[in-house]
Design an enzyme around this catalytic site. Structure first.
Site, PDB file in Angstrom:
ATOM      1  N   ASP A 193       0.826  -1.197   0.000  1.00 16.11           N
ATOM      2  CA  ASP A 193       0.000   0.000   0.000  1.00 16.11           C
ATOM      3  C   ASP A 193       0.870   1.261   0.000  1.00 16.11           C
ATOM      4  OD1 ASP A 193      -2.736   1.196   0.519  1.00 16.11           O
ATOM      5  OD2 ASP A 193      -1.679   1.987   2.265  1.00 16.11           O
ATOM      6  N   GLU A 250       1.242  -0.627  -5.139  1.00 16.22           N
ATOM      7  CA  GLU A 250       0.294   0.450  -5.427  1.00 16.22           C
ATOM      8  C   GLU A 250       1.130   1.655  -5.862  1.00 16.22           C
ATOM      9  OE1 GLU A 250      -1.575   2.767  -2.403  1.00 16.22           O
ATOM     10  OE2 GLU A 250      -3.232   3.315  -3.692  1.00 16.22           O
TER      11      GLU A 250
END
Ligand code: NOJ
Length: 545
Positions: free
Chosen positions: A230, A290
């Site tokens: 993330d 990401e």
């Protein structure tokens, strides 16, 4: 070698040849491809996939109960967004314990059960690793804020304000406020790029690095095949805390736009990617990033100069394209392909308006959904799907501010409605709550669940779901080996296009073409000189010597 083949001259047409590789469970195939290069990854937002205990929120046993569906669909790996203990301020992206399961989703036993059931079906499990920040309720932060001399004090970023009531600099949280929050206990500010309840970890501290690398090993040992990382762009900040340059205009929260050059994409990010990769290599695992890159060159950097960073940095750039322009897609895909790395294509996720809604024109919605599926699921590269895309789920945005659950939607209403709309319950059937739960779900299902749901679409050969299943089956069984190519013709326009099938750029002496899949409404009356491509249609054929 398969040759890329682009038809020129056709308006609003995207046409390419794509090697559709074979998904195998072996780590490496005869051509040296790793399993994750063949794989179709499927993102599951656990709150919204399937609710086994009927409390209105999805859970791990719910996911386990749908593994046969996923297998049948043609999914090779599931990426589960954070299911760890969390106060749920950011619906799991505020982790308070990296090595446990939140009771709302089940137990560690349920998790182990899910991994072993998935394995029986040759489906791998990928978890989501929130590397940039923890929850403010994580024990590390609780200790860190307790005193200036606490053991974990330097695990987060604490600074003096510029003066009374003034944060250390002008950096803004992407979620709407200043990026600094004053903590009264020690009268210093801590840094949070996301919500104040998500303090940024200090990755310059070797103890943080060690603890976080150990978290990944904890899960690899439990059978996890990799992580989606993330928010990697935001791992480091300029140590001098230089103010970001202010740009013209304002953002959705009414604040000045900023060039975030001092708190995003710092070169140190790559050192951490290499270390995470090192730990992943110990277990033969895969890292998906990401990666919000602005161009193909930035994307390329995330693979690492020596291919020693992320195996699969997500190309999220296509999610920001407005409208359907064959030319734009053709150029972008050409550039990604030419970069020499293995692409990872994505068209939507839990932070982005659903692809179905973004591309819909009101007249050809399902055809467009099929056409976009054929685009990203046949390209050379790995594909990451988002749950519900395969049934044409649309966004169901809150109608007024009182309904909003996502805090950014409450803060930024009405310009920023938050991300609830793309996170609504999976539509399993046309019954109550779309078959997701027997109780009122945490987010409402849209009226379109009556037509766009798994049970109804399984019975309809022309549904979006039937098309996805055929497409994924093709992807798995058509390797496009040396003496053949797969031709994919897409019409990205609302008008019929006649395509001259000129196979001469392929170095096949007398190429033979056999049709594999189309979604034409009218039957194709043989292959003549010009292929009549209906509006937003797909034609896939195999070309052999
Ligand atoms: C990206 C995640 O996809 C998003 O849902 C989350 O809010 C932020 N990172 C912060 O963790």
């Amino acid at each position: 070698m398969v040759k890329a083949w682009i038809v020129t001259g056709a308006l609003a047409l995207c046409c390419m040849a794509a090697p559709i590789v074979k998904a195998q469970q072996k780590a490496v195939d005869a051509e040296g491809h790793q399993w994750w290069q063949h794989a179709v990854f499927y993102e599951i937002y656990p709150r919204s996939f399937a609710d086994s205990n009927n409390d209105g929120v999805g859970d791990l046993n719910g996911i386990a109960s749908k593994l046969d569906y996923l297998k049948d669909l043609g999914v090779d790996a599931i990426w589960i967004t954070p299911c760890f203990p969390s106060p749920q301020v950011d619906f799991g992206y505020d982790v308070s314990d990296y090595e446990a399961i939140d009771p709302m989703y089940g137990t560690m036993k349920d998790f182990d059960h899910l991994v072993s059931e998935a394995k029986k079906r040759n489906i791998r499990v990928i978890l989501d690793f929130v590397v940039n920040h923890t929850s403010d309720k994580h024990k590390w932060f609780e200790d860190s804020k307790s005193s200036k001399t606490a053991e974990h004090r330097d695990w987060y970023i604490w600074r003096d304000g510029k003066g009374p009531g003034q944060p250390p600099n002008n950096w803004l949280s992407t979620f709407g406020l200043s990026a600094w929050k004053l903590d009264p206990k020690t009268n210093l500010y801590y840094y949070h790029y996301f919500y104040p309840e998500q303090p940024d970890l200090n990755w310059r501290n070797p103890a943080v690095e060690k603890a976080m690398l150990d978290v990944t090993r904890f899960w690899y040992k439990r059978g996890v095949a990799g992580f989606r990382l993330d928010a990697v762009d935001t791992l480091f900040e300029d140590t001098k805390l230089t103010d970001n340059p202010v740009l013209p205009g304002t953002d959705k929260f009414g604040r000045p736009n900023m060039d975030e050059r001092y708190n995003k994409k710092l070169p140190e990010v790559h050192d951490v990617m290499r270390k995470l990769r090192g730990a992943a290599e110990e277990y033969g695992s895969v890292l998906i990033g990401e990666t919000w890159t602005s161009n193909v060159s930035e994307l390329k950097d995330y693979y690492g100069a020596k291919n020693d960073e992320l195996q699969l940095p997500m190309d999220l750039m296509m999610t920001e394209f407005k409208g359907l322009s064959a030319d734009r897609y053709r150029k972008h895909i050409g550039a990604v392909d030419a970069a020499g790395a293995w692409p990872t294509y994505v068209i939507t996720n839990h932070d982005i308006v659903r692809s179905y809604t973004r591309y819909a024109d009101g007249a050809h919605n399902d055809d467009i959904a099929k056409m976009m599926a054929a685009l990203y699921l046949t390209l050379r590269g790995t594909a990451v799907m988002y749950y519900g895309e395969e049934i044409g789920m649309e966004n169901n945005d809150p109608k007024n501010k009182d309904e909003v659950q996502d805090p950014i939607g409450k803060l930024g209403w009405p310009l920023e409605k938050g991300r609830d709309g793309e996170r609504t319950p999976m539509q399993w059937n046309d019954g109550a709550n779309a078959g997701f739960s027997k109780t009122k779900p945490w987010l409402p299902v849209p009226a379109s669940a009556k037509t766009h749901n798994v049970a109804s679409e399984q019975k309809d050969n022309n549904s979006v779901l039937s098309f996805y299943r055929q497409l994924l089956a093709l992807r798995h069984k058509e390797p496009a080996h040396r003496d053949e190519a797969i031709l994919v013709v897409l019409n990205m326009s609302a008008t019929e296009q006649k395509v001259q099938l000129d196979l001469s750029p392929l170095s096949f002496s007398s190429p033979k073409l056999s049709v594999l899949l189309t979604d034409f409404h009218k039957p194709l009356a043989g292959l003549t000189d010009a292929l009549p491509m209906e509006p937003y249609s797909v034609f896939i054929a195999k070309i052999a010597k």
